[in-house]
Design a protein around this motif. Structure first.
Motif, PDB file in Angstrom:
ATOM      1  N   LYS A 246      36.343 -10.563  19.338  1.00 40.52           N
ATOM      2  CA  LYS A 246      37.095  -9.786  20.325  1.00 40.52           C
ATOM      3  C   LYS A 246      36.949  -8.296  20.047  1.00 40.52           C
ATOM      4  O   LYS A 246      36.906  -7.480  20.962  1.00 40.52           O
ATOM      5  CB  LYS A 246      38.561 -10.196  20.305  1.00 40.52           C
ATOM      6  CG  LYS A 246      38.811 -11.661  20.615  1.00 40.52           C
ATOM      7  CD  LYS A 246      40.292 -11.974  20.528  1.00 40.52           C
ATOM      8  CE  LYS A 246      40.554 -13.462  20.715  1.00 40.52           C
ATOM      9  NZ  LYS A 246      40.097 -14.242  19.544  1.00 40.52           N
ATOM     10  N   ILE A 247      36.903  -7.920  18.765  1.00 35.09           N
ATOM     11  CA  ILE A 247      36.630  -6.530  18.406  1.00 35.09           C
ATOM     12  C   ILE A 247      35.144  -6.257  18.621  1.00 35.09           C
ATOM     13  O   ILE A 247      34.353  -7.178  18.793  1.00 35.09           O
ATOM     14  CB  ILE A 247      37.020  -6.221  16.940  1.00 35.09           C
ATOM     15  CG1 ILE A 247      36.165  -7.069  15.977  1.00 35.09           C
ATOM     16  CG2 ILE A 247      38.500  -6.448  16.700  1.00 35.09           C
ATOM     17  CD1 ILE A 247      36.315  -6.663  14.515  1.00 35.09           C
ATOM     18  N   SER A 248      34.755  -4.994  18.603  1.00 32.96           N
ATOM     19  CA  SER A 248      33.343  -4.624  18.685  1.00 32.96           C
ATOM     20  C   SER A 248      32.737  -4.620  17.287  1.00 32.96           C
ATOM     21  O   SER A 248      33.398  -4.236  16.319  1.00 32.96           O
ATOM     22  CB  SER A 248      33.191  -3.236  19.307  1.00 32.96           C
ATOM     23  OG  SER A 248      33.687  -3.212  20.622  1.00 32.96           O
ATOM     24  N   VAL A 249      31.494  -5.036  17.179  1.00 36.45           N
ATOM     25  CA  VAL A 249      30.781  -5.012  15.899  1.00 36.45           C
ATOM     26  C   VAL A 249      29.405  -4.415  16.138  1.00 36.45           C
ATOM     27  O   VAL A 249      28.716  -4.782  17.093  1.00 36.45           O
ATOM     28  CB  VAL A 249      30.636  -6.425  15.301  1.00 36.45           C
ATOM     29  CG1 VAL A 249      29.954  -6.343  13.931  1.00 36.45           C
ATOM     30  CG2 VAL A 249      31.981  -7.125  15.185  1.00 36.45           C
ATOM     31  N   LYS A 250      28.980  -3.494  15.286  1.00 40.29           N
ATOM     32  CA  LYS A 250      27.665  -2.892  15.409  1.00 40.29           C
ATOM     33  C   LYS A 250      27.088  -2.619  14.036  1.00 40.29           C
ATOM     34  O   LYS A 250      27.817  -2.494  13.047  1.00 40.29           O
ATOM     35  CB  LYS A 250      27.730  -1.592  16.223  1.00 40.29           C
ATOM     36  CG  LYS A 250      28.372  -0.427  15.493  1.00 40.29           C
ATOM     37  CD  LYS A 250      28.471   0.819  16.366  1.00 40.29           C
ATOM     38  CE  LYS A 250      27.118   1.363  16.789  1.00 40.29           C
ATOM     39  NZ  LYS A 250      26.366   1.987  15.663  1.00 40.29           N
ATOM     40  N   GLU A 251      25.759  -2.553  13.983  1.00 36.54           N
ATOM     41  CA  GLU A 251      25.116  -2.070  12.759  1.00 36.54           C
ATOM     42  C   GLU A 251      25.356  -0.572  12.693  1.00 36.54           C
ATOM     43  O   GLU A 251      25.094   0.162  13.645  1.00 36.54           O
ATOM     44  CB  GLU A 251      23.624  -2.365  12.778  1.00 36.54           C
ATOM     45  CG  GLU A 251      22.923  -1.956  11.482  1.00 36.54           C
ATOM     46  CD  GLU A 251      21.422  -2.191  11.534  1.00 36.54           C
ATOM     47  OE1 GLU A 251      20.866  -2.698  10.548  1.00 36.54           O
ATOM     48  OE2 GLU A 251      20.807  -1.866  12.569  1.00 36.54           O
ATOM     49  N   ALA A 252      25.891  -0.105  11.585  1.00 35.68           N
ATOM     50  CA  ALA A 252      26.248   1.303  11.457  1.00 35.68           C
ATOM     51  C   ALA A 252      25.010   2.191  11.533  1.00 35.68           C
ATOM     52  O   ALA A 252      23.949   1.841  11.017  1.00 35.68           O
ATOM     53  CB  ALA A 252      26.983   1.553  10.143  1.00 35.68           C
ATOM     54  N   ALA A 253      25.168   3.338  12.176  1.00 34.13           N
ATOM     55  CA  ALA A 253      24.102   4.336  12.274  1.00 34.13           C
ATOM     56  C   ALA A 253      24.625   5.668  11.747  1.00 34.13           C
ATOM     57  O   ALA A 253      25.828   5.947  11.800  1.00 34.13           O
ATOM     58  CB  ALA A 253      23.656   4.492  13.725  1.00 34.13           C
ATOM     59  N   ASP A 254      23.718   6.475  11.234  1.00 29.05           N
ATOM     60  CA  ASP A 254      24.115   7.770  10.689  1.00 29.05           C
ATOM     61  C   ASP A 254      24.799   8.607  11.766  1.00 29.05           C
ATOM     62  O   ASP A 254      24.281   8.761  12.875  1.00 29.05           O
ATOM     63  CB  ASP A 254      22.888   8.505  10.155  1.00 29.05           C
ATOM     64  CG  ASP A 254      23.260   9.726   9.331  1.00 29.05           C
ATOM     65  OD1 ASP A 254      24.107   9.591   8.435  1.00 29.05           O
ATOM     66  OD2 ASP A 254      22.706  10.810   9.592  1.00 29.05           O
ATOM     67  N   GLY A 255      25.970   9.120  11.451  1.00 27.05           N
ATOM     68  CA  GLY A 255      26.708   9.949  12.388  1.00 27.05           C
ATOM     69  C   GLY A 255      27.693   9.202  13.256  1.00 27.05           C
ATOM     70  O   GLY A 255      28.403   9.813  14.063  1.00 27.05           O
ATOM     71  N   ASP A 256      27.760   7.878  13.130  1.00 29.46           N
ATOM     72  CA  ASP A 256      28.720   7.103  13.925  1.00 29.46           C
ATOM     73  C   ASP A 256      30.140   7.615  13.704  1.00 29.46           C
ATOM     74  O   ASP A 256      30.567   7.848  12.566  1.00 29.46           O
ATOM     75  CB  ASP A 256      28.678   5.619  13.534  1.00 29.46           C
ATOM     76  CG  ASP A 256      27.638   4.835  14.308  1.00 29.46           C
ATOM     77  OD1 ASP A 256      27.076   5.384  15.267  1.00 29.46           O
ATOM     78  OD2 ASP A 256      27.378   3.671  13.936  1.00 29.46           O
ATOM     79  N   GLN A 257      30.870   7.763  14.791  1.00 30.86           N
ATOM     80  CA  GLN A 257      32.283   8.108  14.735  1.00 30.86           C
ATOM     81  C   GLN A 257      33.082   6.820  14.608  1.00 30.86           C
ATOM     82  O   GLN A 257      32.837   5.844  15.319  1.00 30.86           O
ATOM     83  CB  GLN A 257      32.705   8.851  16.005  1.00 30.86           C
ATOM     84  CG  GLN A 257      34.153   9.309  16.023  1.00 30.86           C
ATOM     85  CD  GLN A 257      34.368  10.609  15.274  1.00 30.86           C
ATOM     86  OE1 GLN A 257      33.526  11.502  15.350  1.00 30.86           O
ATOM     87  NE2 GLN A 257      35.456  10.698  14.536  1.00 30.86           N
TER      88      GLN A 257
END
Length: 382
Positions: A246-257
């Motif tokens: 239900k939450i969002s999940v992403k592979e982290a990227a440099d500069g992600d807020q």
């Protein structure tokens, strides 16, 4: 006690190679070899090995289907051999979905700096997951094979093994200075938080999915995830979690807020840190330090969170080999943050959580089935 292993692969050369490596360790014994999934199932039922090493692509019956049937008929710890490609990542995640406990790259040069190190790592992985055999068989008998398999389970528990132990009462580490939690419920401590951070290794994909799929869409904090995993796997794993949660999940990227209700998975082969609490941005770094054994490393992320968020972090260490996370957890405790660990019974490998507990850093130890609700309660959202 000798760990008995069944080796499954359609390549006679690879079967022989893996058998030689495992038999070179006195506590390991290869008791059989199968050339396809159907033969593997029959041999598991007949020989009852402690561990199975399984290839994915095979004739007659593929490895994923074989894993699923083995987990239904004779639950056994299974170590998958995987190719480090995008398709290999997806297949490996499907195998974990089917009930496999762990995976290792099929090309040994991809997992270690030299042959001796690769051999040792394979032997260690097999011995580590072998410890789950008794609990898996006992749980299977107690449930009388009436529980559903991972392949047919609900969306919110897709990776949950059919042999996952039933929920236990909450226990706490004897060395912990925190007061004991009630046996049936986790009460909110009253602390305020700004971030949740979770570190894990062997068995982590299953454990993370179990926890994350049970969090509400409006979860009030960002979540950082550190899973020991190759770089070709993390994007596929993040995408799979995102499709199920239900939450969002992403592979982290440099500069992600950082945003509430979003989980950021550290990319394989890199280090993930948080710069500071004022801008809440993630930095992804290449760190070439021979003293750092893991990329990503739980200690590095935990330490950055301690500095950035002081006492406002809830840190959790789940199943995994080794002691990564212990030093970072110590820093988090020194800054006033909260540290929890998974209990021994529900870990695939009780290494990382055990290191936290033995160091007296775990303020609470929980079975995996209890983490999601405990996190929601402690975060002030339940």
């Amino acid at each position: 006690m000798t760990v008995k292993v069944l080796v499954v692969d359609d390549s006679s050369f690879f079967r022989r190679r893996v058998s030689e490596i495992l038999n070179a360790e006195p506590t390991l014994e290869v008791i059989g070899a199968a050339k396809d999934g159907r033969e593997a199932i029959n041999m598991v039922i007949k020989l009852k090995p402690d561990v199975v090493t399984m290839d994915v692509e095979m004739p007659v019956l593929d490895g994923i289907s074989a894993v699923r049937e083995i987990m239904q008929k004779c639950p056994t710890p299974i170590l998958m051999f995987s190719s480090l490609t995008h398709e290999g990542a997806k297949a490996t995640l499907d195998a974990l979905d089917a009930g496999a406990l762990d995976f290792i790259p099929k090309k040994f040069e991809d997992i270690a700096k030299n042959r001796d190190e690769a051999i040792k790592l394979l032997q260690q992985r097999v011995k580590a997951i072998a410890r789950r055999r008794f609990l898996m068989r006992r749980s299977s008998v107690s449930s009388n094979t009436s529980t559903q398999t991972p392949a047919t389970s609900a969306r919110s528990s897709k990776f949950t093994s059919a042999t996952r132990p039933s929920t236990r009462s909450i226990t706490r580490n004897e060395a912990s200075v925190a007061p004991a939690a009630p046996a049936t419920v986790v009460k909110r401590s009253g602390k305020s938080y700004r971030i949740v951070v979770i570190g894990t290794s062997t068995g982590g994909p299953v454990a993370l999915q179990k926890v994350l799929t049970e969090l509400p869409a409006n979860f009030p904090h960002p979540i950082l995830l550190i899973q020991h995993m190759p770089s070709t796997f993390t994007a596929a794993f993040a995408a799979r979690l995102d499709s199920l949660c239900k939450i969002s999940v992403k592979e982290a990227a440099d500069g992600d807020q950082l945003h509430p209700g979003c989980a950021y998975l550290a990319p394989g082969g890199k280090q993930m840190i948080v710069e500071n609490h004022s801008n809440n941005r993630i930095r992804i770094m290449d760190v070439d330090d021979p003293k750092i054994n893991y990329k990503p490393c739980v200690d590095i992320t935990f330490a950055s969170v301690a500095k950035a968020f002081s006492d406002k972090a809830l840190a959790i260490v789940l199943t995994g080999m080794g002691a990564d996370g212990r030093d970072g957890a110590r820093m988090l405790r020194e800054y006033g943050s909260t540290v929890w660990a998974q209990d021994e019974q529900t870990c695939v490998v009780y290494g990382m959580p055990q290191a936290i507990a033995k160091a007296g850093l775990a303020q609470l130890q929980l079975p995996i089935d209890r983490f999601a609700q405990a996190i929601v309660t402690e975060a002030g959202h339940g």
